[in-house]
Structures are given as structure tokens and as C-alpha cells.
Design an enzyme around this catalytic site. Structure first.
Site, short mmCIF file in Angstrom:
data_model
loop_
_atom_site.label_atom_id
_atom_site.label_comp_id
_atom_site.label_asym_id
_atom_site.label_seq_id
_atom_site.Cartn_x
_atom_site.Cartn_y
_atom_site.Cartn_z
N GLU A 175 -0.34 14.74 -4.53
CA GLU A 175 -1.20 15.16 -5.63
C GLU A 175 -0.94 16.59 -6.11
O GLU A 175 -1.81 17.47 -5.97
CB GLU A 175 -2.68 15.00 -5.22
CG GLU A 175 -3.05 13.58 -4.82
CD GLU A 175 -4.52 13.44 -4.42
OE1 GLU A 175 -5.18 14.46 -4.19
OE2 GLU A 175 -4.99 12.31 -4.33
N GLU A 361 -3.14 6.09 -1.81
CA GLU A 361 -4.54 6.38 -1.44
C GLU A 361 -5.46 5.64 -2.39
O GLU A 361 -5.19 5.57 -3.60
CB GLU A 361 -4.88 7.88 -1.58
CG GLU A 361 -4.41 8.75 -0.46
CD GLU A 361 -4.81 10.21 -0.66
OE1 GLU A 361 -5.87 10.49 -1.27
OE2 GLU A 361 -4.04 11.07 -0.22
#
Ligand code: IFM
Length: 451
Positions: A175, A361
Site C-alpha cells: 500500500e 488483503e
């Protein structure tokens, strides 16, 4: 479209037989043991020590004590029936100051951990950077400084040379949007900088370090599968007004395309660059080609969609995220939208054809309570999981080359600025005793995987 009762009937056999099933964690969120094995200080140690930074005043100093309890945690993962385990490596355990020869104790720890995975038939998926930069590098400018790119590539090479004979799946960054914008524009993540232009330059260095690390990883680990994990969001307009529709495009430019475009050889999106003006990143010759180095898969972390409105005077993009009324939300306030997952995956496939995609995720936080019988009944997390698996299956049906799903997270853990106030685990962690108890969502995932 994805109702819970139907989703709960989903079967593993509804997915391709070679689909990867996993769960994810990250080093700072679970390991603890910040002073052991010669580990250096990380930016999160420093950030947590500053009053007011973390909602409950806590830190990852102990977290889930995974550094000592990893065999039990891997047993838990195995008991779920997953065949892959995504974890991250703490850079300060490998190079306490972010430079120099790797610390044997650090490499030994991860080698034991990886061997433990292999013994349990868990395919290791290693993330090299999940936000815990050595503080010494931050003291020299951190990700805002171009030299940190070289430091990362050196670190990556040292790790992969040691573990690459047994870890085949490598994720460079987790991320990068969060590293850049939460850490350097909003300032509510380490290192706590609040400067939009810095965040933009940080993005560039993160992407560059990814692209430059890819060939180094491949060289150290022939046959490696290398990718990057992005947090992506489907974005909707707050209304049908042309100004709000235009805001969607601007917001999408920085949230999604700012990463997807350069990774896929298109450079930074021209419309976003134009909006940034003098805040555009300093890019050197060859950088964009390095960032576009082909990879083997794209990791996507999906949690929620965003709704945006035009907001003149509200930063360089003039957009504002608005809270849609009357929608389901997790305890974090994040909208629950399995449809959003389908929309996102089909969009990424349509616009980029990135090759194999893994959901690295996906998960949710709720206010868990331990029942009188010691069990944790979490039907909302269970439904979130089941409905998003149904969405994953729908994306497959629509032709998305989705190859795996990793639930966030194996354990409740240190949720960054929220401290321990948010529980994302399939397993409940009693932080006072470090006792782990599988929640009903975890039991459901295990039944689903074993059926
Ligand atoms: O806990 C985080 C994780 O570290 C990165 N992705 C989102 C999760 C939930 O906020």
C-alpha cells in the site's frame, strides 16, 4: 447483490482448484520484541512514543508477541486450512540503521519463520516493506530522499539472497498510497509529516524502489514471482452533478491511477500531473522505465469504496470524501460493499490487464465481545468474509484473472494510529495474556476451506 445467507453457502469447490487461500499479517503489527535480536528503531517506534499519536497511547512494542509465539501462530494458520501465509519482514531487524551488512539474528528469525511455514504446507508470501522504515533512514530524510531507494534495493537483495531458496513469492511494497499520504500528507501515520508535495515525492521513490528491486529479487531468486500490493478503491460520485463526476476523475487520479498507470508503463496520469503543478514529483531519466518493469502479479488490498464530491479550495485536487447515508459500515466506519470489490477488480482488468491478480488483503473490524463461554461470536465479520468471497467468485466469473485471496488478518493486532482499539483478526487476541481464540468467522473460514 451478495446477501449473507447465500454467501455462507459458498464452497471452496466454487473456486478453481489451484486458487491460493491465505491470511495476512505484518511485522510491526504483530511481532513485538522491538529490542531483541539487535533490531534497530523503526519510524513506528518513534511515532508511537509521541503523545497523542496513537488513539490508546499504545505501540507495537509487545503487540501479539509473535516474535516468540510464531509456532503457535503458524499452527493457527494451518488449522484454518489456508495454503499460503503472507507476512512482512521488518527492515530494522535486518539492517538496524537501514544500511550495511544484514544482521544474522534478523535473517535467522525469518528463516525459522519461513521453515515453520514450509513444514506446515503454508506457501510463504513475503512483503519487504509494510511501513516499518528504520528510523536512522528517516533521520536522513526517509522516503522523501532519493538515496532511500538505493537503501531499499540493497536491503531487498540481502533478504532475498538469504530466503530466496525457500520463498518464491515476493511483494515489494504494501500500500504505497498509505505510506505516502497517511505518513506524509495527513500525518496520522509515521513519520507524521504533513506536506502534500513531500507525499508526492515519496510516492515516486516508493514506486522507483519497487521497480529497481524487481530485477534484484529475480537475480537472487530464479523463478521468483514478484509483485506489488496496492490499496485500491472504486470511486463513486456523490451526485450526478457534472462537478461531482469530474471530482471522481480527479480523486481516482491520485488514489488509483497514480500507481496503476506508471506501473503499467503509462507514466503518471497527465490530468493529475497538471493539477499538481509545481508539486509534481522530480523524475529522473530512466525512472519511469524502471517503475514499469514487468511483474508477475498485482496484489490488491480491497476494503471499501469511496464517494467523492467537488470541493473547491479543498487541496490541489479539490475533492472531498463524503459519507454515503444509509449504507452498512464496519466499526471503523468503512462502507461494506462486496459489489465494490467486483467493480474494482473488473475495472483494473479492463483498464490494465495486469496479469494474475491476488487479493492480498480484505477484512473488517467490529466490536468483538468474549462470550461467557469464552467464545467470540462475530457474525458481522463472518458475513463480510463470506460476501466478499462471493464477490471474488463473481469477479472470476466475469473473467478477472484472480488467483488467490488472503484474509486480513490472522490475528487481532496493532492497528497503527488506532492502536489496539480495532480488531481485524479471525483470531481474538487477549493482549493481557496473549491467549489466542479463533472467532466464529475463523471457524467458518476453516470449514469453508476444509469442505
Ligand atoms: O492493518 C492494515 C494493514 O496494515 C494494511 N492494510 C489495511 C489494514 C487494515 O487497516
Amino acid at each position: 447483490m451478495f446477501d449473507a445467507a447465500t454467501a455462507r453457502q459458498l464452497r471452496r469447490t466454487d473456486f478453481p482448484p489451484d486458487f491460493r487461500w491465505g491470511c495476512s499479517t505484518s511485522s510491526y503489527q504483530i511481532e513485538g520484541a522491538i529490542d531483541e535480536g539487535g533490531r534497530g528503531e523503526s519510524i513506528w517506534d518513534r511515532f508511537c512514543a509521541q503523545p497523542g499519536r496513537i488513539r490508546d497511547g499504545s505501540s507495537g512494542a509487545v503487540a501479539c508477541d509473535h516474535y516468540h509465539r510464531w509456532p503457535e501462530d503458524l499452527n493457527l494458520a494451518q488449522s484454518l486450512g489456508v495454503n499460503a501465509y503472507r507476512f512482512s519482514i521488518a527492515w530494522p531487524r535486518i539492517q538496524p540503521t537501514g544500511r550495511g551488512p544484514a544482521l544474522q539474528a534478523g535473517l535467522d528469525f525469518y528463516e525459522r519463520l519461513v521453515d515453520g511455514m514450509l513444514e506446515r504446507d503454508l506457501q510463504p508470501w513475503a512483503t519487504l516493506y509494510h511501513w516499518d522504515l528504520p528510523q536512522a533512514l528517516q533521520d536522513q530524510g526517509g522516503w522523501a530522499r532519493r538515496e532511500t531507494v538505493d537503501a531499499f534495493v540493497d536491503y531487498a537483495g540481502q533478504v532475498v539472497r538469504r530466503l530466496g531458496d525457500r520463498v518464491r513469492h515476493w511483494i515489494t511494497h504494501n500500500e504505497p498510497w498509505c505510506t505516502a499520504f497517511l505518513g506524509h500528507a495527513e500525518g496520522n501515520h509515521a513519520p507524521g509529516v504533513k506536506h502534500f508535495g513531500t507525499a508526492i515525492q515519496v510516492c515516486h521513490h516508493l514506486l522507483l524502489s519497487h521497480g529497481r528491486a524487481v530485477p534484484v529479487i529475480r537475480e537472487a531468486c530464479p523463478g521468483a514471482q514478484v509483485g506489488i500490493t496496492l490499496s485500491l478503491h472504486p470511486i463513486h460520485a456523490a451526485s450526478a452533478a457534472p462537478a461531482d463526476l469530474a471530482a471522481v476523475r480527479r480523486h481516482d487520479g491520485l488514489r488509483n491511477r497514480w500507481f496503476l498507470d506508471p506501473l503499467h508503463g503509462r507514466g503518471y496520469p497527465a490530468d493529475t500531473l497538471a493539477l499538481l503543478g509545481h508539486l509534481a514529483p522530480a523524475v529522473e531519466p530512466g525512472d519511469l522505465a524502471a517503475i514499469a518493469t514487468p511483474t508477475d502479479f498485482l496484489g490488491i488490498n480491497y476494503y471499501f469504496p469511496e464517494e467523492v464530491a467537488d470541493a473547491p479550495g479543498h487541496g490541489p485536487l479539490a475533492t472531498r470524501v463524503v459519507e454515503r447515508e444509509g449504507v452498512e459500515r464496519t466499526a471503523f466506519g468503512w462502507e461494506v460493499s462486496p459489489d465494490g470489490m467486483v467493480a474494482l477488480l473488473t475495472r483494473v482488468q479492463r483498464d490494465y490487464q495486469p496479469g494474475p491478480i491476488y487479493l492480498t488483503e480484505n477484512g473488517s473490524t467490529w466490536d468483538d465481545h468474549v462470550g461467557p463461554d469464552g467464545q467470540i461470536d462475530d457474525p458481522q465479520r463472518l458475513d463480510y468474509l463470506a460476501r466478499h468471497l462471493a464477490a471474488a467468485r463473481e469477479a472470476l466469473r466475469q473473467g478477472v484473472p484472480l488467483r488467490g485471496y488472503f484474509a486480513w488478518s490472522l490475528l487481532d493486532n496493532f492497528e497503527w494510529a488506532e492502536g489496539y482499539t480495532r480488531r481485524f483478526g479471525l483470531t481474538y487476541v487477549d493482549y493481557a495474556t496473549q491467549r489466542r481464540t479463533l472467532k466464529s468467522s475463523g471457524h467458518w473460514y476453516a470449514r469453508f476451506l476444509r469442505a
